[in-house]
Structures are given as C-alpha cells and as structure tokens.
Design a protein around this motif. Structure first.
Motif, PDB file in Angstrom:
ATOM      1  N   ALA A  42       0.832  -1.199   0.000  1.00  0.00           N
ATOM      2  CA  ALA A  42       0.000   0.000   0.000  1.00  0.00           C
ATOM      3  C   ALA A  42       0.870   1.254   0.000  1.00  0.00           C
ATOM      4  CB  ALA A  42      -0.922  -0.003   1.211  1.00  0.00           C
ATOM      5  N   ALA A  43       1.959   1.194   0.752  1.00  0.00           N
ATOM      6  CA  ALA A  43       2.858   2.344   0.795  1.00  0.00           C
ATOM      7  C   ALA A  43       3.497   2.552  -0.575  1.00  0.00           C
ATOM      8  CB  ALA A  43       3.923   2.139   1.855  1.00  0.00           C
ATOM      9  N   ALA A  44       3.856   1.465  -1.229  1.00  0.00           N
ATOM     10  CA  ALA A  44       4.451   1.586  -2.562  1.00  0.00           C
ATOM     11  C   ALA A  44       3.430   2.130  -3.559  1.00  0.00           C
ATOM     12  CB  ALA A  44       4.976   0.236  -3.025  1.00  0.00           C
ATOM     13  N   ALA A  45       2.169   1.707  -3.373  1.00  0.00           N
ATOM     14  CA  ALA A  45       1.125   2.189  -4.282  1.00  0.00           C
ATOM     15  C   ALA A  45       0.807   3.657  -4.017  1.00  0.00           C
ATOM     16  CB  ALA A  45      -0.132   1.347  -4.115  1.00  0.00           C
ATOM     17  N   ALA A  46       0.998   4.118  -2.795  1.00  0.00           N
ATOM     18  CA  ALA A  46       0.669   5.498  -2.460  1.00  0.00           C
ATOM     19  C   ALA A  46       1.777   6.473  -2.858  1.00  0.00           C
ATOM     20  CB  ALA A  46       0.403   5.616  -0.965  1.00  0.00           C
ATOM     21  N   ASP A  47       2.956   5.949  -3.164  1.00  0.00           N
ATOM     22  CA  ASP A  47       4.038   6.835  -3.605  1.00  0.00           C
ATOM     23  C   ASP A  47       3.668   7.488  -4.929  1.00  0.00           C
ATOM     24  OD1 ASP A  47       5.633   6.440  -1.462  1.00  0.00           O
ATOM     25  OD2 ASP A  47       6.795   4.808  -2.368  1.00  0.00           O
ATOM     26  N   PRO A  48       4.217   8.641  -5.213  1.00  0.00           N
ATOM     27  CA  PRO A  48       3.895   9.321  -6.470  1.00  0.00           C
ATOM     28  C   PRO A  48       4.247   8.442  -7.664  1.00  0.00           C
ATOM     29  CG  PRO A  48       5.158  10.748  -5.033  1.00  0.00           C
ATOM     30  CD  PRO A  48       5.110   9.412  -4.380  1.00  0.00           C
ATOM     31  N   VAL A  49       3.394   8.491  -8.653  1.00  0.00           N
ATOM     32  CA  VAL A  49       3.536   7.675  -9.850  1.00  0.00           C
ATOM     33  C   VAL A  49       4.235   8.509 -10.927  1.00  0.00           C
ATOM     34  CG1 VAL A  49       2.238   6.383 -11.581  1.00  0.00           C
ATOM     35  CG2 VAL A  49       1.424   6.496  -9.239  1.00  0.00           C
ATOM     36  N   PRO A  50       5.063   7.886 -11.749  1.00  0.00           N
ATOM     37  CA  PRO A  50       5.685   8.651 -12.835  1.00  0.00           C
ATOM     38  C   PRO A  50       4.618   9.296 -13.732  1.00  0.00           C
ATOM     39  CG  PRO A  50       6.659   6.468 -12.683  1.00  0.00           C
ATOM     40  CD  PRO A  50       5.530   6.512 -11.714  1.00  0.00           C
ATOM     41  N   GLN A  70       0.349  15.669   0.422  1.00  0.00           N
ATOM     42  CA  GLN A  70      -0.958  15.038   0.600  1.00  0.00           C
ATOM     43  C   GLN A  70      -0.820  13.515   0.552  1.00  0.00           C
ATOM     44  OE1 GLN A  70      -3.716  15.960  -2.515  1.00  0.00           O
ATOM     45  NE2 GLN A  70      -5.374  14.790  -1.587  1.00  0.00           N
ATOM     46  N   LEU A  71      -0.060  12.989  -0.380  1.00  0.00           N
ATOM     47  CA  LEU A  71       0.140  11.543  -0.488  1.00  0.00           C
ATOM     48  C   LEU A  71       0.880  10.984   0.729  1.00  0.00           C
ATOM     49  CD1 LEU A  71       1.013  11.215  -4.280  1.00  0.00           C
ATOM     50  CD2 LEU A  71      -1.078  10.482  -3.131  1.00  0.00           C
ATOM     51  N   ARG A  72       1.847  11.744   1.233  1.00  0.00           N
ATOM     52  CA  ARG A  72       2.556  11.291   2.435  1.00  0.00           C
ATOM     53  C   ARG A  72       1.611  11.265   3.636  1.00  0.00           C
ATOM     54  NH1 ARG A  72       8.255  14.414   1.535  1.00  0.00           N
ATOM     55  NH2 ARG A  72       9.114  12.896   0.076  1.00  0.00           N
ATOM     56  N   ASP A  73       0.766  12.299   3.735  1.00  0.00           N
ATOM     57  CA  ASP A  73      -0.218  12.315   4.818  1.00  0.00           C
ATOM     58  C   ASP A  73      -1.171  11.129   4.699  1.00  0.00           C
ATOM     59  OD1 ASP A  73       0.908  14.613   5.819  1.00  0.00           O
ATOM     60  OD2 ASP A  73      -0.593  15.971   4.925  1.00  0.00           O
ATOM     61  N   SER A  76       0.664   7.975   5.741  1.00  0.00           N
ATOM     62  CA  SER A  76       0.801   7.842   7.196  1.00  0.00           C
ATOM     63  C   SER A  76      -0.554   7.542   7.836  1.00  0.00           C
ATOM     64  CB  SER A  76       1.430   9.100   7.798  1.00  0.00           C
ATOM     65  OG  SER A  76       0.580  10.206   7.619  1.00  0.00           O
ATOM     66  N   ARG A  77      -1.650   8.134   7.293  1.00  0.00           N
ATOM     67  CA  ARG A  77      -2.988   7.845   7.813  1.00  0.00           C
ATOM     68  C   ARG A  77      -3.333   6.379   7.579  1.00  0.00           C
ATOM     69  NH1 ARG A  77      -7.618   7.159   5.535  1.00  0.00           N
ATOM     70  NH2 ARG A  77      -6.937   7.928   3.512  1.00  0.00           N
ATOM     71  N   MET A  78      -3.045   5.872   6.392  1.00  0.00           N
ATOM     72  CA  MET A  78      -3.324   4.467   6.091  1.00  0.00           C
ATOM     73  C   MET A  78      -2.475   3.543   6.960  1.00  0.00           C
ATOM     74  SD  MET A  78      -3.779   4.402   1.961  1.00  0.00           S
ATOM     75  CE  MET A  78      -3.885   2.636   1.913  1.00  0.00           C
ATOM     76  N   ASN A  79      -1.224   3.929   7.168  1.00  0.00           N
ATOM     77  CA  ASN A  79      -0.357   3.122   8.042  1.00  0.00           C
ATOM     78  C   ASN A  79      -0.914   3.067   9.451  1.00  0.00           C
ATOM     79  OD1 ASN A  79       1.494   2.368   6.138  1.00  0.00           O
ATOM     80  ND2 ASN A  79       2.915   4.034   6.568  1.00  0.00           N
ATOM     81  N   SER A  80      -1.369   4.208   9.959  1.00  0.00           N
ATOM     82  CA  SER A  80      -1.919   4.215  11.317  1.00  0.00           C
ATOM     83  C   SER A  80      -3.227   3.429  11.376  1.00  0.00           C
ATOM     84  CB  SER A  80      -2.113   5.645  11.814  1.00  0.00           C
ATOM     85  OG  SER A  80      -3.075   6.314  11.031  1.00  0.00           O
ATOM     86  N   GLU A  81      -4.053   3.525  10.322  1.00  0.00           N
ATOM     87  CA  GLU A  81      -5.294   2.747  10.289  1.00  0.00           C
ATOM     88  C   GLU A  81      -4.995   1.252  10.304  1.00  0.00           C
ATOM     89  OE1 GLU A  81      -7.746   3.736   6.936  1.00  0.00           O
ATOM     90  OE2 GLU A  81      -7.987   5.812   7.576  1.00  0.00           O
ATOM     91  N   TRP A  82      -4.059   0.862   9.462  1.00  0.00           N
ATOM     92  CA  TRP A  82      -3.719  -0.555   9.402  1.00  0.00           C
ATOM     93  C   TRP A  82      -3.065  -1.025  10.693  1.00  0.00           C
ATOM     94  CZ3 TRP A  82      -5.807  -3.991   6.533  1.00  0.00           C
ATOM     95  CH2 TRP A  82      -6.355  -3.625   5.313  1.00  0.00           C
ATOM     96  N   GLN A  83      -2.264  -0.188  11.277  1.00  0.00           N
ATOM     97  CA  GLN A  83      -1.650  -0.561  12.556  1.00  0.00           C
ATOM     98  C   GLN A  83      -2.723  -0.740  13.616  1.00  0.00           C
ATOM     99  OE1 GLN A  83       1.556  -1.308  12.936  1.00  0.00           O
ATOM    100  NE2 GLN A  83       1.133  -1.916  15.030  1.00  0.00           N
TER     101      GLN A  83
END
Length: 186
Positions: A42-50, A70-73, A76-83
């Motif tokens: 998910a983190a890899a998918a949330a990184d900016p795309v070429p 915005q993507l970093r936020d 981090s929100r998705m990471n905290s949700e999943w955690q």
C-alpha cells in the motif's frame, strides 16, 4: 511512452481487505507477515507515480509538492489505520485463543474428574467381586466338605446295614427283623 495510472486508495484498500477475511483462520505470525507485506504494498502504491512530460510543464512545482505532502499524509494515515486494525485483530486473536484454552482446560479437568470417578467405581466393583468370589469359594469348600461327610455317613450306614444283616441269622427269633427298606430310608 505509455502513461502509468495511479491506483486509487479505495482500490488498494479493497485489494488488501479481500484476503484479510481468511486471516482469522491463520496463526497470528502469518497474519502479521501478511499485514506487513500488505502495508508495504500500500505504501508503494501510495508513492507518487511517474508522469508524462507533458504534465510536468503544465503544473507548477508547488502543486507537486502539495500533492506529495498530501500523499505522504494519506500514507501515514493508512499506516496508522492498518496498525490500529492489526492491533485490534491481534487482541481478538489473543482473546479467542484464551477462551479456547479455557474451554480446553475445563474439558480436560472434567475428563480427569470423570476418569477418577470411574476408577473409584471400578475399584469398588472389583472389591465387591473379590468379596463375592471369596464367599463363593468358601461355600464351595463347605459344600465339598459336606459332600465328603455325607459320603462317609452313607458308607458307614451301608457298613452298619451289612453288619446288621450278617448278624441277623445269629440273633434270636424274638428280635424284630430290620427291613432293608428301613435302613435305606435312614
């Protein structure tokens, strides 16, 4: 050059949730491993795309920086949700395991009690059977001794009758004769 399509967060979420429904049946360490891999994906998918070079010239750098922030936020929100979800699932697994252990312990305790109870009843029955066998053995011995005594009495009675018969001719005629029927009746 073919444009790369960015995966939406809903799609990423759906792709990660679908396999999680089977996770309840797996051991905790497998779930943890799967969740870590999912979070990394998910983190890899949330990184900016070429992007296309044509897009680069039309947008200012500040928009890109805002989008990256915005993507970093969102990441981090998705990471905290999943955690948070992982922590909740782990506590649920722990509670389920504890309840299973309690149930298993209660079943084992009950089976142990039943086994002890059955062993006690079996010992009582064995003692009763042994006591009855001893009574039967004593009665058999008594019957055997009574049969031996009866045999001796019959033999001595027959001997007495034969002596009585042999002594009858030498007796006086005044004496009453003894019938053989009377002697057998005795």
């Amino acid at each position: 050059m073919r444009p790369t399509v960015m995966m939406s967060t809903e799609y990423c979420f759906a792709m990660m949730i679908r396999p999680l429904r089977n996770m309840l049946l797996r051991p905790v360490w497998i779930c943890h491993l799967y969740l870590c891999c999912s979070l990394a994906a998910a983190a890899a998918a949330a990184d900016p795309v070429p992007y296309h070079e044509s897009q680069a010239s039309s947008r200012p750098v500040s928009e890109y920086e805002a989008e990256i922030a915005q993507l970093r936020d969102e990441k981090s929100r998705m990471n905290s949700e999943w955690q948070h979800k992982y922590t909740n699932m782990e506590t649920q697994f722990r509670k389920i395991n504890e309840s299973k252990e309690k149930n298993l312990k209660s079943v084992i305790n009950r089976l142990t009690e039943l086994e002890n109870e059955l062993n006690t009843k079996q010992k009582i029955m064995d003692d009763e059977i042994e006591a009855r066998n001893q009574v039967i053995k004593k009665q058999e011995e008594r019957i055997a001794s009574l049969a031996a005594c009866n045999h001796k009495l019959v033999a001595s009675l027959q001997k007495y009758n034969s002596q009585l018969r042999s002594s009858q001719p030498s007796r006086n005629s005044n004496s009453t004769p003894v019938n053989s029927e009377d002697s057998t009746a005795l």
